[in-house]
Design a protein around this motif. Structure first.
Motif, PDB file in Angstrom:
ATOM      1  N   MET A   1      49.446  30.686  34.235  1.00 47.39           N
ATOM      2  CA  MET A   1      48.364  32.214  34.531  1.00 47.39           C
ATOM      3  C   MET A   1      48.111  32.318  35.999  1.00 47.39           C
TER       4      MET A   1
ATOM      5  N   GLU B   1      42.997  34.687  34.821  1.00 45.85           N
ATOM      6  CA  GLU B   1      43.768  34.053  33.556  1.00 45.85           C
ATOM      7  C   GLU B   1      42.954  32.465  33.209  1.00 45.85           C
ATOM      8  N   ARG B   2      43.011  32.131  33.831  1.00 42.75           N
ATOM      9  CA  ARG B   2      43.019  30.859  34.053  1.00 42.75           C
ATOM     10  C   ARG B   2      41.677  30.430  33.855  1.00 42.75           C
TER      11      ARG B   2
ATOM     12  N   ARG C   1      39.348  32.459  33.601  1.00 44.23           N
ATOM     13  CA  ARG C   1      38.398  32.644  32.271  1.00 44.23           C
ATOM     14  C   ARG C   1      39.391  32.417  31.199  1.00 44.23           C
ATOM     15  N   TYR C   2      40.076  31.382  30.742  1.00 47.33           N
ATOM     16  CA  TYR C   2      40.632  30.417  29.767  1.00 47.33           C
ATOM     17  C   TYR C   2      39.775  29.309  29.780  1.00 47.33           C
TER      18      TYR C   2
END
Lengths: 341, 341
Positions: A110, A114-115, A117-118
DNA sequence: AATTTATTCTAAAACGTTTTCGTTTTTTAG
DNA sequence: CTAAAAAACGAAAACGTTTTAGAATAAATT
């Protein structure tokens, strides 16, 4: 694993009441609060952060993003010290710290954003990285609270070391020690380097020192090989400098090696200074003259301001925080005033 | 934030199908898989680790526990290098790394085990710590996968540096260089220190060297002050050693300072050696003779074995993994054989 | 064509919390 | 002692997933 459900059963109250009691909400009596807490200890209950995070969108987890290019990263003295201080500070506020995975080799990888948020990170500190990387920009432009270290973005909190003042102090000190022929081997192109170079020139001009073009060289940070060769070049000049400034302390030792290999002594024959103030510099002879960056303060302020931003987004003023370094005089810059007498 | 629900709606399939498609389960057609994945990219979907962790009891998150007593921790060269390698390894396997909060000052603080459970860590690496701490024991005795670094517990995976061989190699080398009067300033009481001391004595005995009691001193690791004073004491002996071994490289520089202050030269007048192989040791003169610990391998093996234990608990054999260091000869041990001729 | 088998899909429960809103109990006021 | 207000509690939905058990469809076998 004992959950709230078990705890509720053991207390003969509802799950809602247990939750409220544990979170010290107002609509549950002092008596029940006490009772629930006692029972919780008794049963060895403790919360589940995943469930909590899922429900509240708050993880109490702060990310740190840095890219460990070529031997740097965690083993980078400056960064390690900043991180250490950062960690200590957020731990006092009951946050945990996760180092965000920045391995780009992984297949389904990601982006940094993204990471973040993940993992539901509440905020991210960014350091030691190529700030022009599109992924970094994406993260900085996102809605996630972010603090950058040693780099300024618009509308973002930044904590930066005062490289302008640092370089000015250093050059001024060297000047006061009688030096007029000062060379500077600077690091690779970053905003930090730019600030230092610019401050170097400004200060020299103000002091009335002329800097020949061939007194300015470039080497990578922490690159002892590079500084070794650049130093040799400086020593080969028809009119060599009396003092050489290095990108950082570590790289400075490469320069010292070159000097000694030429049969010259530091500081008797030529003076040198580093930048950073790494710990070992104060423990080996000769003690390296340098600007000691206040890593403790940088890490702490980054942490405090990031948490403030997380917890009180509206009332946090967005501005760069400048942390001053301190001149460490050491013993590698010789006072050559007497010679001039 | 687009969730599976949104994705399912956009694809005209059920949430279950989306989940399975994304996880590459067998009972969904290749066609739908493709379609779901395409749509996921399109909508910018990515999973929520909290929800996933809640459901699966797996966080894909590995913890590292270390206590940063007095200036150590992250800034500790050995540990920073191990951690760096550890991090790189787990990132390749798509794990994230969280440094577990070990601040004991916080009010409602949990034990290490509680915190590991609270965060749902899949496993924990323990290093640089007082392994006799009851909380550490509690964690080690728990059902959470654990790997210890430089310390061996029963029934737990451990990765340890081969201090026995390291010290043997070092002493043997010093012996071969002609030294018979070897002093050893060792570190504070840990299993690492014990291994080294024991190996020191054994090797000396095997080589037929007698070690006077006052050749053995103690200083803390990385304590340049301590080694400075102990070195002075050694130099004051009526029959001083010809070579001094130090707890670690960093501390070794304290010793060198003491030696030089006495007007003696290294290695012409007295030889010294460190332990660790910190990077800077190879970049300053004289190059410190030392045992270079293979931090890269230690970190990597710790990570690989921990992950193996997490993912295949049954088939993982529990045993200590010993990582050999390497003698770095440097230039601080003088060959005094000719003198004897 | 009828049955069995294999394939692909879905509904719904569950993970452990928080939170809204309604209900019950207690306190206060009249 | 009653009515109103305040305080304490609970039912249930929701957060975003995974997974089980079963339903629907398609394919294969009699």
């Amino acid at each position: 694993m004992v959950s709230m459900k078990d705890l509720a059963a053991a207390c003969n109250v509802s799950i809602a009441t247990v939750s409220k009691a544990l979170n010290d909400q107002h609509d549950v009596s002092a008596k029940t609060k006490e009772m629930v807490r006692k029972k919780a200890k008794e049963l060895g209950y403790f919360p589940n952060s995943a469930a909590k995070a899922l429900k509240t969108n708050r993880s109490h987890n702060i990310g740190v993003l840095f890219v460990d290019e070529a031997q740097s990263g965690l083993t980078h003295d400056f960064f390690a010290n900043v991180l250490d201080s950062f960690k200590r500070t957020i731990e006092l506020r009951d946050y945990d710290l996760t180092l965000v995975n920045c391995s780009k080799t992984h297949s389904g990888s990601m982006t940094y954003l993204e990471r973040a948020r993940y993992r539901g990170l509440d905020g991210v500190a960014i350091a030691c990285i190529d700030f022009r990387d599109p992924e970094v920009i994406e993260l900085v432009d996102s809605s996630i609270p972010v603090v950058t270290i040693d780099y300024i973005f618009n509308n973002r909190i930044a904590v930066i070391s005062d490289n302008v003042k640092g370089m000015r102090d250093l050059v001024t000190y060297v000047y006061e020690m009688g030096h007029r022929k000062i060379a500077y081997i600077h690091g690779n192109d970053t905003s930090v380097t730019q600030a230092r170079i610019s401050s170097f020139y400004t200060t020299c001009t103000q002091l009335g020192i002329e800097v020949p073009e061939d007194y300015i060289k470039r080497a990578d940070y922490r690159d002892t090989e590079g500084t070794y060769h650049r130093t040799m070049e400086l020593l080969d000049l028809s009119d060599p400098p009396t003092c050489i400034l290095y990108p950082d302390d570590f790289a400075g030792f490469g320069g010292i090696n070159a000097i000694r290999e030429r049969g010259l002594r530091v500081p008797e024959d030529i003076s040198v200074a580093g930048y950073d103030g790494i710990r070992i510099g104060r423990h080996i002879e000769p003690k390296l003259t340098t600007i000691r960056q206040d890593t403790e303060s940088i890490g702490r302020q980054a942490a405090e301001n990031l948490i403030k931003l997380i917890e009180h987004p509206r009332s946090t003023i967005i501005r760069p925080i400048v942390v001053e370094g301190e001149l460490y005089k050491g013993s590698t810059v010789k006072d050559i005033n007497r010679i001039a007498e």
